[in-house]
Design a protein around this motif. Structure first.
Motif, PDB file in Angstrom:
ATOM      1  N   ASN A 293       4.684   2.968  -2.871  1.00 15.17           N
ATOM      2  CA  ASN A 293       5.852   2.091  -2.879  1.00 15.17           C
ATOM      3  C   ASN A 293       5.538   0.743  -2.245  1.00 15.17           C
ATOM      4  O   ASN A 293       5.990  -0.300  -2.722  1.00 15.17           O
ATOM      5  CB  ASN A 293       7.013   2.760  -2.132  1.00 15.17           C
ATOM      6  N   LEU A 294       4.767   0.776  -1.154  1.00 17.25           N
ATOM      7  CA  LEU A 294       4.398  -0.474  -0.489  1.00 17.25           C
ATOM      8  C   LEU A 294       3.569  -1.356  -1.418  1.00 17.25           C
ATOM      9  O   LEU A 294       3.815  -2.568  -1.540  1.00 17.25           O
ATOM     10  CB  LEU A 294       3.617  -0.174   0.792  1.00 17.25           C
ATOM     11  N   LEU A 295       2.582  -0.762  -2.093  1.00 20.05           N
ATOM     12  CA  LEU A 295       1.744  -1.533  -3.016  1.00 20.05           C
ATOM     13  C   LEU A 295       2.574  -2.111  -4.158  1.00 20.05           C
ATOM     14  O   LEU A 295       2.381  -3.268  -4.557  1.00 20.05           O
ATOM     15  CB  LEU A 295       0.624  -0.645  -3.566  1.00 20.05           C
ATOM     16  N   SER A 296       3.499  -1.321  -4.676  1.00 24.70           N
ATOM     17  CA  SER A 296       4.358  -1.805  -5.755  1.00 24.70           C
ATOM     18  C   SER A 296       5.259  -2.941  -5.284  1.00 24.70           C
ATOM     19  O   SER A 296       5.462  -3.937  -5.983  1.00 24.70           O
ATOM     20  CB  SER A 296       5.212  -0.659  -6.310  1.00 24.70           C
TER      21      SER A 296
ATOM     22  N   ASP B 286       3.648  10.234   6.817  1.00 19.43           N
ATOM     23  CA  ASP B 286       3.689  11.544   6.169  1.00 19.43           C
ATOM     24  C   ASP B 286       4.374  11.522   4.808  1.00 19.43           C
ATOM     25  O   ASP B 286       4.388  12.531   4.123  1.00 19.43           O
ATOM     26  CB  ASP B 286       4.407  12.552   7.077  1.00 19.43           C
ATOM     27  N   GLU B 287       4.941  10.401   4.433  1.00 14.90           N
ATOM     28  CA  GLU B 287       5.615  10.319   3.150  1.00 14.90           C
ATOM     29  C   GLU B 287       4.590  10.006   2.060  1.00 14.90           C
ATOM     30  O   GLU B 287       3.937   8.962   2.076  1.00 14.90           O
ATOM     31  CB  GLU B 287       6.702   9.228   3.192  1.00 14.90           C
ATOM     32  N   HIS B 288       4.457  10.917   1.087  1.00 13.35           N
ATOM     33  CA  HIS B 288       3.406  10.803   0.075  1.00 13.35           C
ATOM     34  C   HIS B 288       3.508   9.507  -0.740  1.00 13.35           C
ATOM     35  O   HIS B 288       2.489   8.935  -1.126  1.00 13.35           O
ATOM     36  CB  HIS B 288       3.469  12.004  -0.880  1.00 13.35           C
ATOM     37  N   ASN B 289       4.719   9.054  -1.009  1.00 15.43           N
ATOM     38  CA  ASN B 289       4.887   7.898  -1.884  1.00 15.43           C
ATOM     39  C   ASN B 289       4.981   6.570  -1.144  1.00 15.43           C
ATOM     40  O   ASN B 289       5.142   5.531  -1.773  1.00 15.43           O
ATOM     41  CB  ASN B 289       6.153   8.078  -2.735  1.00 15.43           C
ATOM     42  N   SER B 290       4.889   6.604   0.187  1.00 15.32           N
ATOM     43  CA  SER B 290       5.088   5.373   0.951  1.00 15.32           C
ATOM     44  C   SER B 290       4.067   4.302   0.601  1.00 15.32           C
ATOM     45  O   SER B 290       4.412   3.135   0.372  1.00 15.32           O
ATOM     46  CB  SER B 290       5.033   5.671   2.453  1.00 15.32           C
TER      47      SER B 290
END
Length: 497
Positions: free
Chosen positions: A224-227, A217-221
């Motif tokens: 962030n994972l890809l980065s 549910d975290e929009h930036n997860s």
């Protein structure tokens, strides 16, 4: 970091935003709410890290909104900003476990102090979350259980696996692995939060699996994972140029209930690097396709990957057996005719076991080098007990073949007479007696547990004369194999020494 500013005065919201921006907070995202109900809607949707809330707001007071908002976003830290210093407000704020209670106007230094305190709190919570996550994953792997059986919330958590394989020769392998992991942790650390967790598993000495846990549910997860993965790959690219071989295999992003299945498949697929090429980035889906499309690759690679372990633990018989099986598979499947297979295999064995070959070596030369390598390995130890242990291991693995003192002595580059004398001195038995006992124990098992005929069992245990087998079996068990077979509930008539 996501922060909501809830205040019905535009200038107050603007002031707070400007102060936060001056603090240079990493990944800062600010949102605004002008009344208590709007704050609740934003809390439910955004699940922010921090909410600055004014007490006096239209439609729903700040304190009432915080009370309801804690149910919608339980991990949010609330900070009250108010012009009211009455004790009742402060007492209710304490009851709601509000992080800070600040009186307007708030200075930049006060904002800085509050943010430092909350940052330290987040650091502690992140460390505890990571510790619990690592413990639960370790227990799931140890028990070979589904993550559903742990306390993790699989319905709200996704996982991503990254296998890392180190194929350096001998002792440098573990040193390289730890050094690479130190660099990887530096790449990962900026992304860690309650939404983004990581643990590292060690399935084999030369392999690690990074397990990422991210909230759905975290929009930036996902971003962030890809980065984070991009940073790790960039670091690894530099590492390969300066240090040595590192192979990465990236799994798909899956619900955590599929973790154990994905982990098992990933570990199986990583061995394919031995024929496809080491020090390369692969996706798990690509390796799974290869394993289905070219099953013979999997058979060869499964043996190749075990060679360093056999070498390091001085299991030279197992090493030699694996090499012979590899050669048989390569030639049986005609893989030796494909330079795109032989070249990666030569590079892998040069890196993993120290085989002194060039990458462009022909298959015939590679085969000869491997057999010579095995021969030198078997004859490298002069310790008498070690030689006999190796001979016993060889006999245990090959008793069903044509085996003799002369053949084994040639394999270990010692004289047959010396081997016979040494074997008898160390074990109290002649070599031929030891092999005969192995064969008779296996024959007893086959007679008890299978429907094979006596003639078939004779061949299975490495003998070619049924009459000779029958005499030998009768000698050890005081009953013929035919009589033993006819027994409806066969029991051993005697144990071999």
């Amino acid at each position: 970091m996501k922060i909501i500013i809830a205040d019905d005065e535009h200038l107050i919201r603007l002031s707070i935003r400007h102060n936060l921006e001056k603090l240079n907070i990493r990944g800062l995202q600010t949102y605004e709410a002008t009344d208590g109900l709007e704050l609740l809607r934003e809390l439910e949707q955004l699940k922010p890290d921090i909410a600055f809330v004014d007490i006096k707001m239209p439609l729903l007071s700040g304190l009432d909104a915080i009370e309801k908002g804690k149910l919608l976003s339980p991990h949010t830290e609330f900070v009250i900003l108010t012009g009211f210093s009455e004790f009742d407000y402060a007492r209710k704020a304490i009851a709601l476990r509000v992080n800070e209670y600040l009186l307007k106007p708030v200075s930049l230094d006060q904002f800085k102090s509050v943010m430092n305190n909350i940052s330290e709190l987040f650091t502690r919570k992140t460390a505890e979350s990571s510790r619990l996550f690592a413990l639960q994953i370790a227990e799931a792997v140890a028990d070979k259980a589904s993550v559903e059986d742990t306390h993790l919330p699989p319905e709200g958590l996704n996982c991503k696996l990254l296998a890392v394989c180190f194929d350096s020769f001998k002792d440098t392998n573990l040193t390289d692995a730890e050094a690479w992991l130190d660099n990887a942790r530096k790449c990962i650390e900026p992304y860690l939060s309650r939404h983004f967790r990581i643990t590292i598993l060690k399935p084999r000495d030369n392999e690690r699996v990074l397990v990422f846990g991210i909230d759905k549910d975290e929009h930036n997860s996902n971003a962030n994972l890809l980065s984070c993965l991009s940073d790790i790959r960039h670091m690894t690219k530099t590492w390969r140029k300066e240090k040595g071989s590192v192979t990465l295999v990236t799994g798909s992003t899956l619900p955590f209930r599929l973790f154990f299945t994905s982990y098992t498949v990933l570990l199986k697929a990583t061995c394919l690097r031995a024929l496809l090429g080491i020090s390369v980035d692969y996706s798990q889906s690509f390796l799974q396709f290869i394993s289905v499309d070219k099953p013979q690759f999997m058979q060869v690679c499964a043996l190749l990957i075990e060679l360093p372990r056999y070498q390091q633990t001085q299991r030279y018989i197992d090493f030699t057996t694996a090499i012979e099986q590899i050669i048989a598979l390569i030639e049986g499947e005609r893989l030796h005719e494909n330079i795109r297979v032989i070249r990666p295999a030569a590079i892998y064995m040069r890196c993993a076991i120290g085989l002194a070959v060039e990458p462009d070596i022909s298959y015939s030369l590679l085969k000869n080098e491997l057999l010579l390598y095995c021969k030198r390995m078997l004859s490298s130890r002069t310790d008498r007990s070690h030689i006999i242990r190796s001979v016993i291991a060889y006999a245990d693995a090959r008793y069903a073949e044509e085996i003799s003192v002369a053949k084994v002595a040639e394999r270990f580059e010692i004289s047959p007479n010396y081997l016979s004398a040494l074997f008898h001195k160390e074990t109290g038995k002649r070599f031929v007696e030891y092999v005969a006992q192995l064969r008779m124990k296996e024959a007893q098992r086959l007679l008890s547990e299978t429907d094979l005929s006596v003639h078939e069992i004779t061949r299975k245990v490495g003998l070619y004369s049924t009459s000779h087998f029958s005499k030998l079996f009768t000698k050890y068990y005081k009953v013929s194999p035919q009589e033993y077979k006819r027994n409806t509930n066969p029991q051993p008539y005697g144990e071999l020494d």
